[in-house]
Motif scaffolding. Structure first.
Motif, PDB file in Angstrom:
ATOM      1  N   GLN A 371     -47.414 -17.121   8.298  1.00 14.40           N
ATOM      2  CA  GLN A 371     -46.557 -17.333   9.283  1.00 14.40           C
ATOM      3  C   GLN A 371     -45.116 -17.714   8.862  1.00 14.40           C
ATOM      4  O   GLN A 371     -44.201 -17.527   9.807  1.00 14.40           O
ATOM      5  CB  GLN A 371     -47.081 -18.627  10.198  1.00 14.40           C
ATOM      6  CG  GLN A 371     -48.372 -18.387  10.796  1.00 14.40           C
ATOM      7  CD  GLN A 371     -48.778 -19.701  11.589  1.00 14.40           C
ATOM      8  OE1 GLN A 371     -48.465 -20.763  11.034  1.00 14.40           O
ATOM      9  NE2 GLN A 371     -49.714 -19.415  12.708  1.00 14.40           N
ATOM     10  N   ASP A 372     -45.003 -17.978   7.469  1.00 19.93           N
ATOM     11  CA  ASP A 372     -43.574 -18.116   7.041  1.00 19.93           C
ATOM     12  C   ASP A 372     -43.116 -16.847   6.440  1.00 19.93           C
ATOM     13  O   ASP A 372     -42.108 -17.046   5.514  1.00 19.93           O
ATOM     14  CB  ASP A 372     -43.641 -19.304   6.095  1.00 19.93           C
ATOM     15  CG  ASP A 372     -44.529 -18.917   4.952  1.00 19.93           C
ATOM     16  OD1 ASP A 372     -44.475 -19.587   3.781  1.00 19.93           O
ATOM     17  OD2 ASP A 372     -45.441 -17.863   4.848  1.00 19.93           O
ATOM     18  N   GLY A 373     -43.550 -15.744   6.673  1.00 17.38           N
ATOM     19  CA  GLY A 373     -43.234 -14.439   6.271  1.00 17.38           C
ATOM     20  C   GLY A 373     -43.625 -14.182   4.815  1.00 17.38           C
ATOM     21  O   GLY A 373     -43.081 -13.463   4.178  1.00 17.38           O
ATOM     22  N   SER A 374     -44.473 -15.095   4.334  1.00 18.81           N
ATOM     23  CA  SER A 374     -45.107 -14.676   2.746  1.00 18.81           C
ATOM     24  C   SER A 374     -46.025 -13.513   2.820  1.00 18.81           C
ATOM     25  O   SER A 374     -46.760 -13.268   3.669  1.00 18.81           O
ATOM     26  CB  SER A 374     -45.526 -16.121   2.370  1.00 18.81           C
ATOM     27  OG  SER A 374     -46.809 -16.092   3.278  1.00 18.81           O
ATOM     28  N   VAL A 375     -45.973 -12.894   1.668  1.00 17.36           N
ATOM     29  CA  VAL A 375     -46.908 -11.789   1.235  1.00 17.36           C
ATOM     30  C   VAL A 375     -47.692 -12.193   0.229  1.00 17.36           C
ATOM     31  O   VAL A 375     -47.195 -12.649  -0.727  1.00 17.36           O
ATOM     32  CB  VAL A 375     -46.166 -10.577   0.872  1.00 17.36           C
ATOM     33  CG1 VAL A 375     -47.111  -9.439   0.632  1.00 17.36           C
ATOM     34  CG2 VAL A 375     -45.012 -10.290   1.953  1.00 17.36           C
ATOM     35  N   ARG A 382     -49.990 -17.438  -7.671  1.00 16.65           N
ATOM     36  CA  ARG A 382     -48.769 -17.321  -8.173  1.00 16.65           C
ATOM     37  C   ARG A 382     -47.778 -16.080  -7.632  1.00 16.65           C
ATOM     38  O   ARG A 382     -48.447 -15.297  -7.239  1.00 16.65           O
ATOM     39  CB  ARG A 382     -48.533 -17.315  -9.726  1.00 16.65           C
ATOM     40  CG  ARG A 382     -48.654 -18.688 -10.261  1.00 16.65           C
ATOM     41  CD  ARG A 382     -48.365 -18.604 -11.613  1.00 16.65           C
ATOM     42  NE  ARG A 382     -46.981 -18.806 -12.153  1.00 16.65           N
ATOM     43  CZ  ARG A 382     -46.508 -18.510 -13.458  1.00 16.65           C
ATOM     44  NH1 ARG A 382     -47.325 -18.255 -14.339  1.00 16.65           N
ATOM     45  NH2 ARG A 382     -45.224 -18.616 -13.603  1.00 16.65           N
ATOM     46  N   TYR A 383     -46.695 -15.999  -7.615  1.00 15.51           N
ATOM     47  CA  TYR A 383     -45.850 -15.011  -7.012  1.00 15.51           C
ATOM     48  C   TYR A 383     -45.907 -14.431  -5.920  1.00 15.51           C
ATOM     49  O   TYR A 383     -46.139 -13.267  -5.639  1.00 15.51           O
ATOM     50  CB  TYR A 383     -45.830 -13.925  -8.202  1.00 15.51           C
ATOM     51  CG  TYR A 383     -45.994 -14.303  -9.635  1.00 15.51           C
ATOM     52  CD1 TYR A 383     -44.730 -15.083 -10.161  1.00 15.51           C
ATOM     53  CD2 TYR A 383     -46.950 -14.063 -10.684  1.00 15.51           C
ATOM     54  CE1 TYR A 383     -44.727 -15.591 -11.537  1.00 15.51           C
ATOM     55  CE2 TYR A 383     -46.784 -14.460 -11.918  1.00 15.51           C
ATOM     56  CZ  TYR A 383     -45.605 -15.175 -12.553  1.00 15.51           C
ATOM     57  OH  TYR A 383     -45.520 -15.468 -13.718  1.00 15.51           O
ATOM     58  N   ALA A 384     -46.097 -15.483  -4.840  1.00 11.02           N
ATOM     59  CA  ALA A 384     -46.166 -14.663  -3.563  1.00 11.02           C
ATOM     60  C   ALA A 384     -44.741 -14.233  -3.114  1.00 11.02           C
ATOM     61  O   ALA A 384     -43.859 -14.993  -3.585  1.00 11.02           O
ATOM     62  CB  ALA A 384     -46.589 -16.005  -2.733  1.00 11.02           C
ATOM     63  N   ALA A 385     -44.669 -13.209  -2.446  1.00 12.27           N
ATOM     64  CA  ALA A 385     -43.426 -12.672  -2.070  1.00 12.27           C
ATOM     65  C   ALA A 385     -42.924 -13.267  -0.661  1.00 12.27           C
ATOM     66  O   ALA A 385     -43.959 -13.716   0.003  1.00 12.27           O
ATOM     67  CB  ALA A 385     -43.564 -11.229  -2.053  1.00 12.27           C
ATOM     68  N   ARG A 386     -41.861 -12.966  -0.292  1.00 15.53           N
ATOM     69  CA  ARG A 386     -41.420 -13.359   1.096  1.00 15.53           C
ATOM     70  C   ARG A 386     -40.562 -12.189   1.710  1.00 15.53           C
ATOM     71  O   ARG A 386     -39.984 -11.122   0.907  1.00 15.53           O
ATOM     72  CB  ARG A 386     -40.399 -14.603   1.111  1.00 15.53           C
ATOM     73  CG  ARG A 386     -41.067 -15.822   0.896  1.00 15.53           C
ATOM     74  CD  ARG A 386     -40.166 -16.846   1.114  1.00 15.53           C
ATOM     75  NE  ARG A 386     -39.036 -16.958   0.061  1.00 15.53           N
ATOM     76  CZ  ARG A 386     -37.793 -17.332   0.379  1.00 15.53           C
ATOM     77  NH1 ARG A 386     -37.544 -17.817   1.700  1.00 15.53           N
ATOM     78  NH2 ARG A 386     -36.610 -17.054  -0.556  1.00 15.53           N
ATOM     79  N   VAL A 387     -40.757 -11.943   2.991  1.00 19.23           N
ATOM     80  CA  VAL A 387     -40.338 -11.041   3.785  1.00 19.23           C
ATOM     81  C   VAL A 387     -38.776 -11.436   4.261  1.00 19.23           C
ATOM     82  O   VAL A 387     -38.646 -12.653   4.848  1.00 19.23           O
ATOM     83  CB  VAL A 387     -41.073 -10.580   4.825  1.00 19.23           C
ATOM     84  CG1 VAL A 387     -40.272  -9.704   5.957  1.00 19.23           C
ATOM     85  CG2 VAL A 387     -42.192  -9.734   4.378  1.00 19.23           C
ATOM     86  N   PHE A 388     -37.775 -10.751   4.186  1.00 17.86           N
ATOM     87  CA  PHE A 388     -36.354 -11.091   4.574  1.00 17.86           C
ATOM     88  C   PHE A 388     -35.976  -9.986   5.689  1.00 17.86           C
ATOM     89  O   PHE A 388     -36.291  -9.053   5.327  1.00 17.86           O
ATOM     90  CB  PHE A 388     -35.611 -11.087   3.403  1.00 17.86           C
ATOM     91  CG  PHE A 388     -35.667 -12.277   2.474  1.00 17.86           C
ATOM     92  CD1 PHE A 388     -36.343 -12.191   1.639  1.00 17.86           C
ATOM     93  CD2 PHE A 388     -35.077 -13.540   2.724  1.00 17.86           C
ATOM     94  CE1 PHE A 388     -36.926 -13.213   0.385  1.00 17.86           C
ATOM     95  CE2 PHE A 388     -35.207 -14.472   1.648  1.00 17.86           C
ATOM     96  CZ  PHE A 388     -36.134 -14.344   0.945  1.00 17.86           C
ATOM     97  N   ASP A 389     -35.381 -10.630   6.636  1.00 13.00           N
ATOM     98  CA  ASP A 389     -34.741  -9.605   7.626  1.00 13.00           C
ATOM     99  C   ASP A 389     -35.838  -8.641   8.382  1.00 13.00           C
ATOM    100  O   ASP A 389     -36.800  -9.244   8.659  1.00 13.00           O
ATOM    101  CB  ASP A 389     -33.394  -8.741   7.090  1.00 13.00           C
ATOM    102  CG  ASP A 389     -32.423  -9.710   6.806  1.00 13.00           C
ATOM    103  OD1 ASP A 389     -31.631  -9.501   5.763  1.00 13.00           O
ATOM    104  OD2 ASP A 389     -32.480 -10.573   7.363  1.00 13.00           O
ATOM    105  N   GLN A 390     -35.750  -7.667   8.141  1.00 11.81           N
ATOM    106  CA  GLN A 390     -36.318  -6.648   9.169  1.00 11.81           C
ATOM    107  C   GLN A 390     -37.643  -5.809   8.352  1.00 11.81           C
ATOM    108  O   GLN A 390     -38.158  -5.049   8.977  1.00 11.81           O
ATOM    109  CB  GLN A 390     -35.431  -5.600   9.600  1.00 11.81           C
ATOM    110  CG  GLN A 390     -34.368  -5.937  10.441  1.00 11.81           C
ATOM    111  CD  GLN A 390     -33.123  -4.853  10.611  1.00 11.81           C
ATOM    112  OE1 GLN A 390     -33.677  -3.889  11.100  1.00 11.81           O
ATOM    113  NE2 GLN A 390     -32.119  -5.168  10.471  1.00 11.81           N
ATOM    114  N   ALA A 391     -38.124  -6.397   7.369  1.00 11.83           N
ATOM    115  CA  ALA A 391     -39.274  -5.648   6.968  1.00 11.83           C
ATOM    116  C   ALA A 391     -40.491  -6.254   7.634  1.00 11.83           C
ATOM    117  O   ALA A 391     -40.449  -7.530   8.246  1.00 11.83           O
ATOM    118  CB  ALA A 391     -39.548  -6.158   5.422  1.00 11.83           C
ATOM    119  N   ALA A 392     -41.416  -5.470   7.987  1.00 10.10           N
ATOM    120  CA  ALA A 392     -42.678  -5.693   8.959  1.00 10.10           C
ATOM    121  C   ALA A 392     -44.002  -5.098   8.212  1.00 10.10           C
ATOM    122  O   ALA A 392     -43.935  -4.128   7.475  1.00 10.10           O
ATOM    123  CB  ALA A 392     -42.325  -5.466  10.323  1.00 10.10           C
TER     124      ALA A 392
END
Lengths: 592, 177
Positions: A371-375, A382-392
């Motif tokens: 929900q927070d845009g995490s991948v 560890r090392y969860a990624a996050r989505v910024f802007d228009q990645a989907a």
């Protein structure tokens, strides 16, 4: 404007109700009105129902396969069905047919043999309302099984009633092609030439070239064989086949299947009651892997046969194309599909399992976003990624993938396992929307600057690169220590990449060597003695650098397209592993 | 090979090749999917009985489609509204176009193979459950723990996706698979 844009929600809902047999009278009236008044509604309806017909026929194929798995063969099942039906217009089976029928009934403790079946039963064994459920299951393979029956039993050649004392059929002047196997299942299969049908016969010396998907055959001696595309085989007899290219798994659990023999260009593999895999590469190398039991392998050269060797469970033999080398090895079951179930064949799942087995530090599958845009990192917390802007996230044939259109994915925390590492590797799938200058994966120094130095970067070159023309339409893998905005050691794939095509990419730093694999093949290699820098860095997917505020800037090179299955390793990946990674996904034809 | 054996081989081979078209045509016209199987077997039976009358210089597909159409008409006469709940006017219009549309059934099937693989895992599971494990939305709702309305809505959404994808495939637009 295309018809699809005119699809109304109402029409879709009404067609859905009809498909589900839930159409009310009012809905039927409304649907009729739309179909009568609007040609585009009729076109939509027609295609909707063609798709429904296809999906429903698949369900019958599945049912037929399940039925197929019973102890009785197709022929046995069909005979049972035929004999359970009662209808007018009897015909008399010839003695041979009756004998087959009798032996099967004896085996199953069924009722005494009847010599009489009806014409309709003989061909299709069916009345419009009788035993619908069972027959629906059998329907898909029934037609194919008819041919088997007729050929196996030398059935009478008339549909009209025959007297029992009619003279025997004249012997055919030429022998009928011998049925030596049956196609019992297929998944996503495409064949070169005429496609065999599930439940249908496979003849002696019938060349079969599976270009996509999987197929399962059952030989007359009950040996079962799973083929993985691309694969070319010929059934030679009831207990023998030849494979000239590709992969197969032999499953010889029935007593009668012992001795099942597979000829390859350079070796003969004879089963001794077991499960085994055979692979014939395009170059002619042959591999025999034993998963259970034992096989005998005999090298074959123009001069004759070599000495047979026994391969036991867990073992394998590699035979070079010129048969100069027959080397022992460990069996690698993961390289072969051993079942037709979803988990056995789902390429996305198999790919994921393979990646996980190779123990990357991080693995982003992009199947879903938090929900927070995490991948999620599939390898741990560890090392969860996050989505910024228009990645989907976007659905593809391999599950979901990350869609980039100006945005990016970032791992904030330095992947410590890579800090100062002598070896590392990055593997992923990429599908650029167009030819473009873009960054795919970057390890960017964690500094506040308009243009962060990179430690490693994988990029795509645009159509015409004014500065470095040699990079036009090229995939590039660069390693930089010390980190910099330019320089370092770069590998470039000699061939131009294509827009809208998936490409499997593996960049490897293996001590003093750098290697780049594209679609399972070594694309470029060079020397570079430096390890990974030990400064802190951010891992970015789909972009190079960003402003201190996190926004793209003139140096960002944002990527437009899809990226999927990103795995980063703190070790090197071998050529065989790079090839295997690519092949696991290409099993069902997902190669670019 | 004996003459009749050769005929059998020919007939079965031709019937297998035309199956997608026959099934598509029958499904367009018939409401109940299990009646489609019955009808297809009736077509095969009649086709086999009349096969000796078939003129090999003419199209087998057209010949067997003629038999299929007659079977459908007869079935509709027998079953009335149960065969298809649409009005006779709509059925007549559909029938005249169904014969043509069914010729592309094999192509649509091939495109569908590709498009099914593009579904998300969740959607793919629903389709498999609906068409391979349960023949009704109610059965699917029980198996997957969803409401029937949700199953129906989701299935319709998936259909829209598949139809669009098939269209794109037909236009030669490649994708990952």
């Amino acid at each position: 404007m295309s018809q699809d844009k005119h699809i109304s929600a109402e029409l879709l809902r009404l067609c859905g109700s009809l498909r589900d047999q839930q159409l009310t009278e009012a809905e039927a009236e409304r649907l009729s009105q739309l179909l009568t008044e609007r040609p585009e509604a009729r076109r939509f309806y027609l295609r909707f129902m063609v798709v429904t017909a296809s999906l429903e026929s698949r369900s019958h194929d599945e049912a037929a396969q399940e039925q197929d798995a019973n102890d009785e063969s197709n022929v046995g099942l069909l005979l049972q069905l035929l004999e359970q039906e009662q209808k007018a217009r009897p015909i008399v089976l010839p003695p041979e047919t009756a004998a087959v029928s009798a032996s099967r009934q004896k085996k199953t403790n069924a009722a005494p043999t009847r010599k009489v079946v009806t014409a309709g039963q003989y061909f299709l064994g069916h009345t419009l309302r009788g035993k619908r459920a069972l027959l629906a299951c059998a329907a898909a393979f029934l037609l194919g099984a008819v041919l088997i029956i007729i050929l196996l039993t030398n059935a009478p050649n008339e549909v009209e009633p025959l007297a029992e004392d009619l003279p025997a059929e004249p012997q055919p002047s030429q022998p009928a092609p011998r049925v030596v196997a049956t196609l019992i299942a297929s998944v996503d299969a495409s064949w070169q030439g005429t496609a065999p049908v599930i439940g249908g016969p496979l003849y002696q010396d019938q060349a079969l070239a599976l270009s996509q998907g999987f197929a399962k055959l059952r030989f007359t001696n009950q040996a079962e064989v799973i083929l993985q595309a691309p694969c070319t085989i010929v059934p030679v007899s009831e207990s023998t086949m030849r494979i000239s290219r590709g992969r197969m798994v032999g499953q010889c659990y029935a007593e009668s299947s012992k001795g099942f023999t597979v000829y390859t260009p350079t070796a003969r593999v004879v089963d001794i009651g077991t499960e085994f895999g055979v692979y014939v590469s395009d170059e002619g190398t042959v591999e025999a892997h034993v998963f259970e039991g034992e096989v005998s392998l005999t090298p074959i050269t123009e001069a004759g046969e070599g000495r047979a060797v026994s391969i036991r469970e867990g073992g394998a033999r590699l035979v070079s194309a010129d048969v100069s080398l027959v080397a022992p090895a460990k069996a690698e079951p993961s390289r072969f599909v051993q079942g037709m179930d979803q988990e056995d064949r789902d390429p996305a799942m198999r790919y994921a399992e393979l990646v996980k087995a190779m123990q990357p530090v991080v693995y982003y599958r992009f199947e879903s976003l938090g929900q927070d845009g995490s991948v999620r990192n599939e390898m741990g917390g560890r090392y969860a990624a996050r989505v910024f802007d228009q990645a989907a996230i976007e659905s593809t044939g391999m599950g979901n993938a990350a869609r980039f259109s100006g945005g990016y994915v970032q791992v904030d925390e330095t992947i410590q396992e890579l800090s100062g590492a002598e070896q590392y590797a990055i593997a992923f799938w990429v599908r650029p929307d167009s030819v473009q200058q873009a960054a795919l994966i970057t390890f960017a120094a964690d500094v506040e600057a308009e243009r962060q130095p990179s430690l490693t970067i994988l990029t795509l070159g645009q159509l015409r690169d004014e500065l470095i023309h040699a990079e036009a339409k090229r995939l590039r893998f660069t390693h930089r220590n010390p980190p910099n905005v330019a320089g370092g050691m770069s590998l470039k794939y000699a061939r131009p990449y294509a827009a809208a095509k998936w490409m499997h990419v593996v960049g490897v730093k293996d001590g003093p060597r750098m290697l780049l694999y594209v679609n399972g093949e070594l694309a470029a290699e060079a020397d570079d003695a430096t390890p990974m820098s030990d400064i802190d860095f951010k891992t970015r997917i789909g972009i190079n650098v960003v402003d201190p505020s996190g926004k793209p800037n003139g140096f960002s090179r944002p990527f437009k397209g899809l990226i999927d299955e990103v795995a980063i390793y703190d070790k090197a990946i071998s050529k065989a592993e790079a090839e295997q990674l690519y092949r696991e996904s290409s099993l069902s034809g997902s190669e670019p | 090979m004996a003459l009749r054996d050769q005929q059998t081989t020919d007939f079965v081979g031709r019937m297998m090749a035309v199956q997608p078209r026959l099934r598509a045509y029958a499904r367009i016209m018939i409401y109940n999917p299990s009646d489609v199987n019955d009808l297809l077997q009736e077509v095969a039976t009649i086709g086999w009985q009349k096969y000796e009358q078939y003129d090999a210089s003419r199209s087998f597909d057209a010949w067997i489609m003629g038999i299929a159409r007659n079977c459908v008409f007869e079935y509709m006469r027998d079953q009335g509204k149960r065969a298809c709940p649409l009005t006779s006017e709509a059925i007549e219009l559909l029938e005249s176009e169904a014969v043509d549309t069914s010729t592309s059934a094999s192509d649509i099937e091939q495109a569908l193979d590709i498009c099914l693989r593009k579904l998300s895992a969740k959607d793919h599971r629903l389709v498999r459950t609906r068409f391979e494990q349960s023949e009704t939305n109610r059965g699917v709702s029980k198996l997957l723990g969803l409401s029937e309305a949700t199953v129906s809505r989701t299935l319709n959404r998936i259909y829209a996706q598949l139809l669009l994808c098939i269209k794109q495939q037909e236009r030669g637009m490649g994708a990952k698979l």
